[in-house]
Scaffold this motif. Structure first.
Motif, PDB file in Angstrom:
ATOM      1  N   TYR A 132      42.263  50.068  41.446  1.00  0.00           N
ATOM      2  CA  TYR A 132      42.031  49.024  42.463  1.00  0.00           C
ATOM      3  C   TYR A 132      41.632  47.709  41.790  1.00  0.00           C
ATOM      4  N   TYR A 133      41.837  46.634  42.555  1.00  0.00           N
ATOM      5  CA  TYR A 133      41.310  45.313  42.214  1.00  0.00           C
ATOM      6  C   TYR A 133      40.152  45.048  43.168  1.00  0.00           C
ATOM      7  N   GLU A 134      39.071  44.482  42.641  1.00  0.00           N
ATOM      8  CA  GLU A 134      37.831  44.406  43.422  1.00  0.00           C
ATOM      9  C   GLU A 134      37.977  43.586  44.699  1.00  0.00           C
ATOM     10  N   MET A 137      40.531  47.508  37.858  1.00  0.00           N
ATOM     11  CA  MET A 137      41.423  46.636  37.095  1.00  0.00           C
ATOM     12  C   MET A 137      40.934  45.203  37.052  1.00  0.00           C
ATOM     13  N   THR A 138      39.934  44.902  37.868  1.00  0.00           N
ATOM     14  CA  THR A 138      39.335  43.572  37.794  1.00  0.00           C
ATOM     15  C   THR A 138      38.406  43.480  36.591  1.00  0.00           C
ATOM     16  N   THR A 139      37.605  44.527  36.393  1.00  0.00           N
ATOM     17  CA  THR A 139      36.684  44.554  35.252  1.00  0.00           C
ATOM     18  C   THR A 139      37.304  45.226  34.036  1.00  0.00           C
ATOM     19  N   GLN A 140      38.513  45.761  34.194  1.00  0.00           N
ATOM     20  CA  GLN A 140      39.209  46.434  33.091  1.00  0.00           C
ATOM     21  C   GLN A 140      38.359  47.556  32.482  1.00  0.00           C
ATOM     22  N   PRO A 187      45.124  39.494  40.878  1.00  0.00           N
ATOM     23  CA  PRO A 187      44.735  38.127  40.461  1.00  0.00           C
ATOM     24  C   PRO A 187      45.968  37.259  40.185  1.00  0.00           C
ATOM     25  N   ALA A 188      45.805  35.972  40.415  1.00  0.00           N
ATOM     26  CA  ALA A 188      46.901  35.035  40.137  1.00  0.00           C
ATOM     27  C   ALA A 188      47.099  34.927  38.632  1.00  0.00           C
ATOM     28  N   ALA A 189      48.345  34.679  38.254  1.00  0.00           N
ATOM     29  CA  ALA A 189      48.639  34.531  36.825  1.00  0.00           C
ATOM     30  C   ALA A 189      47.886  33.317  36.276  1.00  0.00           C
TER      31      ALA A 189
END
Length: 549
Positions: free
Chosen positions: A511-513, A398-401, A518-520
């Motif tokens: 997952y998020y890396e 979900m970090t790199t989508q 992440p912050a808005a």
């Protein structure tokens, strides 16, 4: 004509008892008439004479019987009928008065001998406990009973047994006090009975030991008094001794639990059957053997009952569940970029239903099951083992989508995605999940939207993967300010491809890396413009195209 007339006279003469005179082949009647004896009709006269004799005999017999019967009625009104017995004493044809006098003149003088289990003997006399005879007048009525005597002949055939008319009377409390003071009934000097019980399990015999009860030699005073009463009631006139075998008469106290106790026998049989159980469990790929070595600690006995320690079995099941279940636990997952990240399982993994498995295990043990089994799971992984994700899964970074589909540890498909909107708190949760189900042409509804999708694959409650035809861009940073309500949005063709690969419970790893959401971001005019352009391009696709699920 003359012969006929003479014949009639002859018949009359014979029937009237008149004498006949016989002369040289002729019969001369008193009136002078002569009859030829060679006349065949004379046979009639002879026949009539025979019948007359028979009638006389019958009449005489009846008269004799009547006389005998009447005599019997008179006689048996004051005497006992034929074949009459009082107890075991015969008194047929005897005078009722005479029998009564004999009974009344009989004195009570009986020697009692009580024989114990170990041949010990205790003797006492009826006078020691003030026993005496009491006459039952109702059985010895001396009144003349002519009405009853009318039936005397039938007793010749059926007999007339009567109860013994003597009742023995004594004070039972005095008898109890007397016997209790004797050494034979002193419990302190005798051995109490010991219960039968189920002993230890013998591996050599492959069964539990059944220890028999010990009989002891303590007399039950209540039973003894009852036996003395019953035996005394059976006494007949003239009896002078009564021997009672206390063991044969069941006068000794029994163990509360004897060897033939049905509940004890059932418990013993069931326990041995339980110990024959051999259950080879596969607990999420881990072999667990349950046999007599474990079962013996789960069985115990209370009196004549088998006790299965359900709490101990449940603790055992819970321990194995803790050792082998994966549900809700964190997995060290090797991600697409080669980094091992700790990712917590959501509603996914192997989870033992402890209650159901415990119940099933007890049922299997009780019938002596020898078989392979698995625990009962309330939730399962896609594959067995601590790595219950296996080599086939959907991975969403979900970090790199970006999304990858793995089948047997090989990438078979990948695509950019848009996940949940971070700016408004609708981010997609990280974790390991399983596809709940999949559906074609579904309508997704929320408080502010209603959208139709062609491919719907939920994996975390109402969060799932689906096509998002209202979007014209995927990947990048769109999720930070223009993402979904939490779902993983896919291009239509990508959704179709993934739909064909996945199935129920197919793993989805999100997952998020850096391990945190992440912050808005601070939304710039450019971001707003880009979001607005996407919304205008897809006008009419939904009621809230900017935050489409």
């Amino acid at each position: 004509m003359r012969k006929r007339k003479n014949l009639e006279k002859t018949e009359d003469a014979i029937s009237n008892g008149m004498p006949l005179h016989k002369q040289s082949g002729e019969i001369v009647l008193p009136d002078g008439n002569i009859i030829d004896i060679d006349d065949p009709s004379i046979e009639i006269v002879k026949a009539n004479s025979s019948e007359s004799l028979k009638k006389r005999y019958v009449i005489g017999t009846v008269i004799a019987l009547v006389i005998i019967y009447v005599f019997g009625v008179i006689f048996f009104a004051t005497h006992y009928y034929p074949r009459t017995t009082l107890g075991n004493k015969g008194c047929s044809l005897r005078s009722k008065v005479g029998v009564k006098q004999q009974v009344m003149n009989t004195t009570m003088n009986v020697e009692y001998s009580l024989i114990g289990r170990e041949n010990e003997e205790f003797d006492f006399n009826s006078n020691d406990v003030q026993m005496n005879y009491s006459l039952d007048e109702t059985l010895l009525s001396t009144e003349a009973d002519y009405i009853g005597a009318l039936q005397w002949p039938k007793y010749i055939i059926i007999g007339n047994p009567l109860p013994f008319p003597i009742i023995v009377e004594y004070d039972e409390k005095q008898m109890e006090s007397y016997l209790s003071s004797q050494e034979l009934f002193d419990e302190s000097k005798h051995i109490q009975p010991v219960n039968a019980y189920i002993g230890k399990y013998s591996s050599d015999e492959n069964q539990y030991e059944l220890v028999e009860d010990e009989k002891g030699n303590v007399l039950d005073i209540a039973k003894t008094l009852s036996v003395i009463r019953d035996k005394t009631d059976e006494l007949s006139l003239g009896d002078r001794q009564l021997i009672i075998n206390l063991d044969e008469s069941d006068c000794y106290k029994h163990a509360a639990i004897e060897s033939d106790n049905i509940r004890l026998q059932n418990a013993w049989t069931t326990a041995n059957r339980c110990m024959s159980s051999v259950l080879d469990y596969t607990w999420n790929e881990t072999p667990v053997k349950i046999d007599k070595n474990l079962i013996v600690d789960w069985l115990s006995f209370e009196d004549e009952d088998l006790v299965i320690n359900k709490d101990e079995i449940k603790r055992f099941v819970a321990t194995k569940a803790y050792e082998n279940d994966t549900f809700g636990q964190t997995m060290q997952f090797v991600c697409n970029d080669g980094v091992i990240r700790p990712i917590k399982r959501g509603g996914y993994g192997w989870k033992t239903d402890v209650e159901a498995t415990t119940k099933d295990l007890i049922s299997a043990i009780l019938v002596g099951t020898q078989d392979s089994k698995e625990p009962i799971y309330s939730c399962t992984g896609y594959v067995h083992g601590l790595n219950d994700v296996g080599g086939s899964y959907v991975e969403v970074d979900m970090t790199t989508q970006h999304l990858w589909v793995y089948m047997d540890n090989a990438i078979v498909f990948e695509t950019d995605v848009v996940t949940g909107n971070v700016s408004n708190g609708n981010y997609t949760p990280a974790g390991i999940f399983g596809i709940t189900y999949k559906e074609r042409d579904a309508t997704l509804r929320g408080e502010t939207y209603e959208s139709h999708v062609k491919y719907w694959m939920p994996f975390n409650g109402n969060i799932g993967m689906h096509d998002a035809t209202w979007r014209n861009a995927f990947g990048g940073q769109l999720y930070l300010y223009g993402g979904s309500h939490g779902c993983v949005n896919l291009p239509l063709s990508s959704a179709a491809t993934i739909y064909d690969y996945v199935c129920e419970n197919f793993p989805v790893v999100c997952y998020y890396e850096d391990g945190v959401i992440p912050a808005a971001p601070i939304i710039t005019p450019e971001m707003l413009a880009a979001a607005q352009n996407e919304s205008e391009d897809n006008l009419g696709q939904s009621t809230d195209s900017n935050d489409e699920d």
